[in-house]
Scaffold this active site. Structure first.
Site, short mmCIF file in Angstrom:
data_model
loop_
_atom_site.label_atom_id
_atom_site.label_comp_id
_atom_site.label_asym_id
_atom_site.label_seq_id
_atom_site.Cartn_x
_atom_site.Cartn_y
_atom_site.Cartn_z
CG HIS A 107 7.32 24.29 -12.88
ND1 HIS A 107 6.80 25.03 -13.92
CD2 HIS A 107 7.03 23.00 -13.17
CE1 HIS A 107 6.23 24.22 -14.79
NE2 HIS A 107 6.36 22.99 -14.36
CD GLU B 105 10.27 19.64 -13.41
OE1 GLU B 105 9.94 18.99 -14.42
OE2 GLU B 105 9.45 20.08 -12.58
CG HIS B 106 9.86 22.99 -17.86
ND1 HIS B 106 9.10 22.77 -18.98
CD2 HIS B 106 9.02 22.80 -16.80
CE1 HIS B 106 7.85 22.47 -18.63
NE2 HIS B 106 7.78 22.50 -17.31
CD GLU C 158 3.38 22.53 -16.63
OE1 GLU C 158 3.33 22.08 -15.47
OE2 GLU C 158 4.44 22.65 -17.26
#
Length: 482
Positions: A91, A94-95, A171
């Site tokens: 994840h 992905e950023h 997040e």
């Protein structure tokens, strides 16, 4: 109600405001004997496939109803590929895929797509990471050039990572630590799964995020981000031959990566009920129950996952389903209640049920009411009329699915990436339509047992205690859309 922890595919679609599979209720499209009225859905536009010399698989489906195209790159890597100490790396990477390449500055990828009138995004799941753009059909080459560049030439600047990892942590705080139901789900997974990598949150454990560095991401990128570990899916107003030529031009020169064969630990058979209590600041109690179930990839009997899908539809598929009719409107024991199961996982997962009791009703009473519904599935056959209604919804959902080029591409990409093969997209409704009442009863009897059950209860704490969670609280993450 579809629960917070809805299947990977459905949760992404919800975040992107896309019509989920089989979710619509509509008039009957079933012939009198319960079979599909128009045969197979395979009579629609053909999917064209080609594999480049470097291993990249390219799938193209023409849909010329509008002059647009969606391009998606799916990588066979997600949180279920991660090991202890690096959870959340898929994840976090992905950023960073939006933070520049050797020739593009951070943020320039998104600006170029916007300048061409398109939109783009990405998502990380348990079994995949995907990147997509939707543009005018004549701008497809723009997407190809950009995606090919970041497939092998990502810059991963340390200063950008230092900022972005803080975004990821925030997040996590917003979507998990400060969301009591998400927090309960995270701890539920960590308890229910003994060995499966599905026990780890997609966003990663806080302790792993705290020590993550850019070199960890670089190693992960070099290991998994390669053409032979990816599928390119294109759906829209395009000519397949031209798409293959563009793919060869932009992706063909890229070098293959290592041939990786991940070997996740198999989940052992559960030999007794697991129960846990999660104390967190919340206004209402929350009940979460799960039963270990096979996926299509590893089911002993190929029909079982389809029967489990139909079982969930009996319980929770619109206002006329049993949960809504009997527990919400009928006995009024539930303010909300939902069921979820995904046959399209890479690994075995769970059939999940969650709910919030109605005002004045205890969680124990809601749990008992749910178990009564499950016992009914074990002892009584679902009626032909009830099954016909569900089949109608399935076919209506399949029809509505074709209204979105994005969703058509997403189904192809997901099925291919988890190892089931894109061809299954044209078989699913037929397989579901063939499920019998006896098969639904058999999977209920086999899997929905006390020994195979995990139950989590969210115990609401005073909201003012939000700044002082129990010292034993573990934290994790939920699905992120960039």
């Amino acid at each position: 109600m579809k629960p917070l922890f809805a299947t990977a595919l459905v949760s992404v679609l919800a975040a992107l405001a896309v019509q989920p599979l089989f979710a619509a209720e509509a008039g009957s499209a079933i012939a009198g004997n319960g079979a599909l009225s128009n045969g197979s859905f395979a009579n629609g536009p053909k999917v064209h496939e080609r594999v480049l010399d470097n291993g990249l698989k390219v799938l193209v489906k023409r849909d010329d109803r509008a002059p647009i195209v969606t391009s998606q790159v799916w990588y066979k890597v997600g949180s279920s590929y991660e090991h202890g100490g690096v959870t959340g790396v898929s994840h976090a990477l992905e950023h960073m895929m939006f933070k520049g390449t050797e020739r593009l500055a951070p943020g320039q990828f998104s600006r170029i797509i916007a300048e061409h009138g398109g939109d783009e995004n990405a998502f990380t799941g348990r079994d995949y990471t995907a990147y997509f753009q939707t543009l005018a059909a004549d701008r497809l080459e723009v997407a190809f050039e950009l995606e090919a560049d970041r497939m092998r030439n990502l810059a991963l600047p340390a200063d950008e990572f230092a900022k972005e990892i803080e975004v990821v942590k925030e997040e996590r705080r917003l979507r998990t630590d400060d969301d009591p139901e998400a927090l309960a789900f995270e701890q539920f997974n960590a308890t229910a799964y003994a060995a499966s990598p599905y026990r780890n949150p997609i966003i990663g454990w806080q302790s792993d995020l705290d020590v993550m560095n850019v070199e960890t991401l670089r190693d992960w990128y070099q290991m998994w981000y390669a053409p032979n570990n990816a599928t390119l899916v294109v759906v829209g107003d395009v000519d397949p031959t031209e798409v293959f030529a563009l793919a060869e031009q932009h992706f063909g020169p890229l070098e293959s990566g290592p041939a990786l064969q991940p070997r996740p630990r198999a989940e052992p058979v559960q030999r007794g009920e697991k129960r846990l209590s999660v104390a967190a600041p919340a206004k209402e109690p929350y009940l979460l129950m799960g039963w270990k179930t096979p996926a299509l990839a590893d089911a002993e009997q190929g029909w079982e996952p389809y029967a489990l899908e139909m079982l969930v539809s009996v319980l929770d598929a619109g206002a006329s389903s049993r949960f809504s009719r009997d527990l919400v409107r009928g006995d009024r024991v539930a303010a909300s209640v939902g069921a979820s199961y995904n046959a399209f996982n890479r690994l075995s997962g769970m059939l999940l049920i969650d709910g919030t009791p109605a005002k004045g009703v205890s969680v124990a009473a809601l749990e008992e009411a749910i178990l009564v519904q499950l016992e009914r599935l074990k002892s009584e056959l679902v009626t032909d009329q009830e099954l016909a209604r569900i089949r109608s919804q399935l076919i209506a959902g399949k029809v509505y699915e074709r209204d979105s080029v994005f969703y058509q591409a997403m189904l192809l990409g997901q099925l291919e990436t988890v190892g089931l093969g894109w061809e299954l997209v044209d078989e699913t409704v037929e397989q579901l339509s063939a499920v019998t009442p006896e098969q639904i009863q058999r999977v209920a009897q086999r899997y929905l047992t006390q020994e195979n059950r995990t139950v989590a209860l969210l115990q609401p704490q005073a909201m003012e205690a939000a700044d002082a969670p129990p010292a034993t609280t573990m934290t994790g993450g939920a699905r992120h859309v960039h």
